[in-house]
Structures are given as C-alpha cells and as structure tokens.
Design a protein around this motif. Sequence first.
Motif, short mmCIF file in Angstrom:
data_model
loop_
_atom_site.label_atom_id
_atom_site.label_comp_id
_atom_site.label_asym_id
_atom_site.label_seq_id
_atom_site.Cartn_x
_atom_site.Cartn_y
_atom_site.Cartn_z
N ARG A 351 -8.39 0.42 -3.91
CA ARG A 351 -7.70 0.44 -2.70
C ARG A 351 -6.98 1.78 -2.78
O ARG A 351 -6.18 1.79 -3.75
CB ARG A 351 -6.96 -0.62 -2.06
N ASP A 353 -3.83 4.15 -1.72
CA ASP A 353 -2.26 4.20 -1.01
C ASP A 353 -2.63 5.49 -0.25
O ASP A 353 -2.45 6.52 -1.02
CB ASP A 353 -1.15 3.87 -2.11
N GLU A 370 -7.07 -0.26 6.20
CA GLU A 370 -7.03 0.39 4.68
C GLU A 370 -8.30 0.82 4.32
O GLU A 370 -9.38 0.79 4.73
CB GLU A 370 -6.63 -0.87 3.89
#
Length: 416
Positions: A351, A353, A370
């Motif tokens: 994932r 940031d 996300e």
Amino acid sequence: MDLLRFATAGSVDDGKSTLIGRLLLDSKAIFEDQLESVETTSKSRGYDYTDLALLTDGLRSEREQGITIDVAYRYFATPKRKFIIADTPGHVQYTRNMVTGASTADLGLVLVDARAGLTEQSRRHAVLLSLLRVPHLVLAVNKMDLVDYSEKVYQDIYDEFTAFSTKLSIPDLEVIPISALQGDNVVNRSENMPWYEGPSLIHHLENVHVASDRDLIDARLPVQYVIRPKSDEHHDYRGYAGQLAGGVLKPGDDVMVLPSGLTSKVAAIDVFDREVDEAFPPMSITVRLEDDLDVSRGDMICRPRNAPVAAQNIDAMVCWMTTSPLKPRQKLAIKHTTRNARTLVKDIQYRLDINSLHRDQDAQELGLNEVGRVQLRTTVPLLCDTYEENRTTGAFILIDEATGNTVGAGTILEAS
C-alpha cells in the motif's frame, strides 16, 4: 483546432471552481443570463463579490454546501485552442471522482491556497496525477491577494512542492501565482506581482505542447461495435468502430485482429460523414477491411509485428474507490478497453503512503481512496500494454458484480 483536456485538483476551498468560473468569464465563454443569475444569487447570499464557483457547481447539494462533489465538465475556446475542463472535487471522500476526471487529462492543474500552503490533499492529488501519467502539471498558487501578493509566500510553496515532485514522475511542471477571484495572472498578467516573470495561466494552457504525448507508433483499435446496415443500399457494408488508442492507420495498411491472429489490409477508414486518408488518436473511426473476418466487440485491431500482450497475469497500481476494502482472493469484474472479464485478486504487494511515498508491504487490504500495487488473474486474456506505453490499453476499472458499481481503477505495470 488543437484540443487540450485538463483537470483541476487540490484541497477543499482552494478555489478550483472559482478559477474555472474566472477562465470562462474572462475568455467570454458564458452567456449574459448565466452571469446575471450568478450575480443575483451572490447578492441574495450577502456576498460583496460575484461567486464565480456557481458557474460550475451545478448540483443543488453543491450550491447549498459550497463544495464540489461530482466532476463538472466545461468547454470553452480561445483563438488558439479548444479546452475541455474537468472540475474535480477536493474532499477526501470524493477522491475517486478526481481520478475519473484526471484519467483522460493532458494536463493537471493543482491549486494551493497561498495562506495554507501544501496540504495532504494537495500531495495526494499530485501523486495521483503522477500515477495516472498526466504528462503536464501546473501548480497554481491561488489567493495571492489574501497574502498581499507576497513573493516569499510563493517562493516557499514553490520550493516545497518542487522538492516533493522530485519523487514523482512529472515530466513538465509550471508554478504560477494567481488570484482566481481578482483575476491576477489568470488571463492577463498581474500588475500586483511584478516579481513574477512567467506566463499567465491561459497563456501556458494555450501554448503547452501535447501532440507528442500521444502514442503515434503502436496502432491500437479496440473494437467497440460492428456496423452492419440493414438497408439494401449498404447491405455489403461491414465496419469495425472504435476510438483509436494509439498509432496511425491508413488505407492499405497491413493489420492483424486479436485474439484470433487473422490478418488483412485496411480497405477504408470512415468517420461520421466521410472517408479519411489517415486516422490518429483519439479519433473515433470505423475501419473496413479487405477480407471478411470474424471480428466482434472486445477484439483489437493492430499491426502484425507490433501487437499488445495477451495477458492473464496483471501487476497494477489500483486506486480503491469504495468503503468495503479490497482483499486477496476477492473476485471482481474487470473492464479493459472494450473487453469484459472476471478477475481474482491474487495478492496485495504493498500500500502506498501518498504523503511519504512509503510502501507498506505488510498491508493486507486497501481501504477507501487508498492506492496500492495488486496482482490480478483474469479469466480471459486482456489485450494490453503497460500504462507507461499507452494510457488507454494500460488502464482498467474493477466492478462489483453484485451491485454493478465501479469500485477500483487500475494502471498496468506488468502483464504476462
């Protein structure tokens, strides 16, 4: 006339809708009754200025709350160029709408409030524009009138953003100080900022070069529809319609149809009312072939020696767009160009940031808004390129089969 598609982005209340209203007003692209309506509404609300955001915020809920929710498309032209603007929302929960508006843009326009500087949402939108490979980016430092047109405020934001952008894939960046409400540096150069020596916003939009951004080498025509008129006059007509996603096609060119691999030559290329001698992206065309081949929706017309990959294993960056998280082993529908299939989520590799660009490799799911790298396995091969090579054949959307809702948008990194 040349066409430029651009999308606005940035945080809430940075002035995106006001800026577009200013562009429409100063380029004389609105009617007098529209302007009178906006002026009347502004006065009824007690404003001592004309709220130009009302020109683009069309939903009732947008006008009531003073925010942008949906993507609003506006069209205007100057003597040099035609423009299609996608006014996208700044709120975090509507990031998916921003992705939709930016996915077809030639240029991304990120607004920053000069008083607040770069925010998390400003960075998020810059990262998304980079992931979407939007080739040109303008950072508009707005509301300069509220900081007394300070060169230091502009320079601090300029330095911070250029340092941040070095981590991203942004081939062309321009930073312009503006006041959308007052009109400084929007259409005309501002006398209030003599220290700024760059172009006004509209001058940059008129002159930024976008023709070379499109892939004119790799011929790609996803077949959207097979045209077979029923009239006696055209009973032998068989054409394959779609939007050209790459390359240049001319009558006489050797072509191949995938996935069958059958070859033929282009007999003619039709647009709405005539034949043309050549076609290039993003023209919508109908191709006639010299041979009667079995071609249907979802097939791809390309060059025999320059074909896309027929892949079932897809590595992609995915922006997740719904509250229910994306997890491994999940089954979804996938739409790629004109082809539909089903897909299994094999793995979530990391994932991303969007503030630090840190890759969280321990992530087990992707939540709303996300972005992460995901491995997919499709039921049928997708005829694709990487997104870096072609923004049309390298992109897809993910659909919840139960509801029919679009739940994710992806860009292909690798395919096999």
